[in-house]
Scaffold this motif. Structure first.
Motif, PDB file in Angstrom:
ATOM      1  N   GLN A  89       9.235 -10.207   5.960  1.00  0.00           N
ATOM      2  CA  GLN A  89       9.234  -9.361   4.769  1.00  0.00           C
ATOM      3  C   GLN A  89       8.105  -8.329   4.823  1.00  0.00           C
ATOM      4  O   GLN A  89       8.296  -7.158   4.483  1.00  0.00           O
ATOM      5  N   GLU A  90       6.918  -8.769   5.244  1.00  0.00           N
ATOM      6  CA  GLU A  90       5.791  -7.842   5.354  1.00  0.00           C
ATOM      7  C   GLU A  90       6.081  -6.750   6.377  1.00  0.00           C
ATOM      8  O   GLU A  90       5.758  -5.577   6.168  1.00  0.00           O
ATOM      9  N   ARG A  92       9.023  -5.582   7.326  1.00  0.00           N
ATOM     10  CA  ARG A  92      10.046  -4.650   6.855  1.00  0.00           C
ATOM     11  C   ARG A  92       9.527  -3.732   5.755  1.00  0.00           C
ATOM     12  O   ARG A  92      10.030  -2.615   5.598  1.00  0.00           O
ATOM     13  N   ARG A  93       8.535  -4.200   5.000  1.00  0.00           N
ATOM     14  CA  ARG A  93       7.955  -3.330   3.972  1.00  0.00           C
ATOM     15  C   ARG A  93       7.287  -2.109   4.591  1.00  0.00           C
ATOM     16  O   ARG A  93       7.195  -1.059   3.961  1.00  0.00           O
ATOM     17  N   ASP A  94       6.824  -2.259   5.824  1.00  0.00           N
ATOM     18  CA  ASP A  94       6.223  -1.135   6.538  1.00  0.00           C
ATOM     19  C   ASP A  94       7.204  -0.491   7.514  1.00  0.00           C
ATOM     20  O   ASP A  94       6.802   0.147   8.491  1.00  0.00           O
ATOM     21  N   SER A  95       8.499  -0.698   7.245  1.00  0.00           N
ATOM     22  CA  SER A  95       9.573  -0.104   8.051  1.00  0.00           C
ATOM     23  C   SER A  95       9.532  -0.558   9.503  1.00  0.00           C
ATOM     24  O   SER A  95       9.899   0.200  10.410  1.00  0.00           O
TER      25      SER A  95
END
Length: 213
Positions: A89-90, A92-95
């Motif tokens: 999740q972390e 993907r939050r930063d693409s």
């Protein structure tokens, strides 16, 4: 997304089906008083609680394994130190793109749900209901809906097998799904302290096909 909530679809269709068939089975066989019939229904509904626990524990385990084995490929800003990501999740939050061992939750869930539906609709083999009763119409409708849903799960399983994950991830997912089914319906549910089978104390060789659809 439809497959991601496969357990919810299965749960909400099996809930009324198990409730009605378990009560009617106990009533038609004159097994219990009305109060004990309700208890028998609640006991059988325990299969849904067990299924929910299996779904939650297994999917949480899959996510934990993916986070434990994965690394993130993310483009950092120029001049900043490379960031370490602990979870998907972390990342993907930063693409970023997370590369971990992703056990196929779809293969697990679809195989388990399909087998559970097959087991539960088997109760119709020992159920006796008046041909013209409204209850029969309702149960028939639920039966058709469950068969249709099982067909969707099989189709989606084939799509997942062809287009997603690698072989080992799919194989492990299927093995866990089938193990969950076998461990419950073929082992635990045969024991006195369990939710029990849809057709309690009725051996396969003596089933009567009295419920014509």
């Amino acid at each position: 997304y439809f497959v991601k909530v496969a357990w919810a679809w299965t749960f909400w269709l099996l809930l009324p089906f198990i409730t009605l068939t378990a009560y009617q089975f106990a009533k038609s066989k004159l097994l219990y008083s009305p109060a004990r019939r309700v208890v028998s229904v609640l006991r059988r509904l325990g299969t849904l609680l067990v299924g929910t626990a299996i779904w939650y524990c297994c999917t949480s385990l899959f996510l934990y394994i993916e986070n434990l084995t994965g690394t993130c490929s993310a483009a950092g800003k120029v001049g900043e130190p490379r960031r370490l990501y602990a979870t998907k999740q972390e990342c993907r939050r930063d693409s970023g793109s997370w590369n971990g061992f992703d056990i196929s939750g779809h293969c697990f869930l679809l195989s388990y749900c399909a087998m559970m539906i097959v087991e539960e609709v088997a109760v119709l083999e020992g159920l006796s209901i008046d041909q013209n009763s409204k209850l029969r119409v309702v149960i028939n409708g639920l039966f058709v809906s469950l068969c249709f849903l099982a067909g969707i799960w099989v189709f989606m399983f084939l799509c997942t097998a062809l287009y997603f994950h690698d072989f080992s991830q799919k194989l492990i997912g299927v093995v866990i799904g089938l193990s969950a089914w076998y461990g419950t319906y073929r082992v635990w549910y045969l024991k006195p302290i369990s939710p029990g089978l849809p057709l309690p104390n009725v051996p396969l060789s003596s089933k009567k096909y009295s419920y014509s659809r």
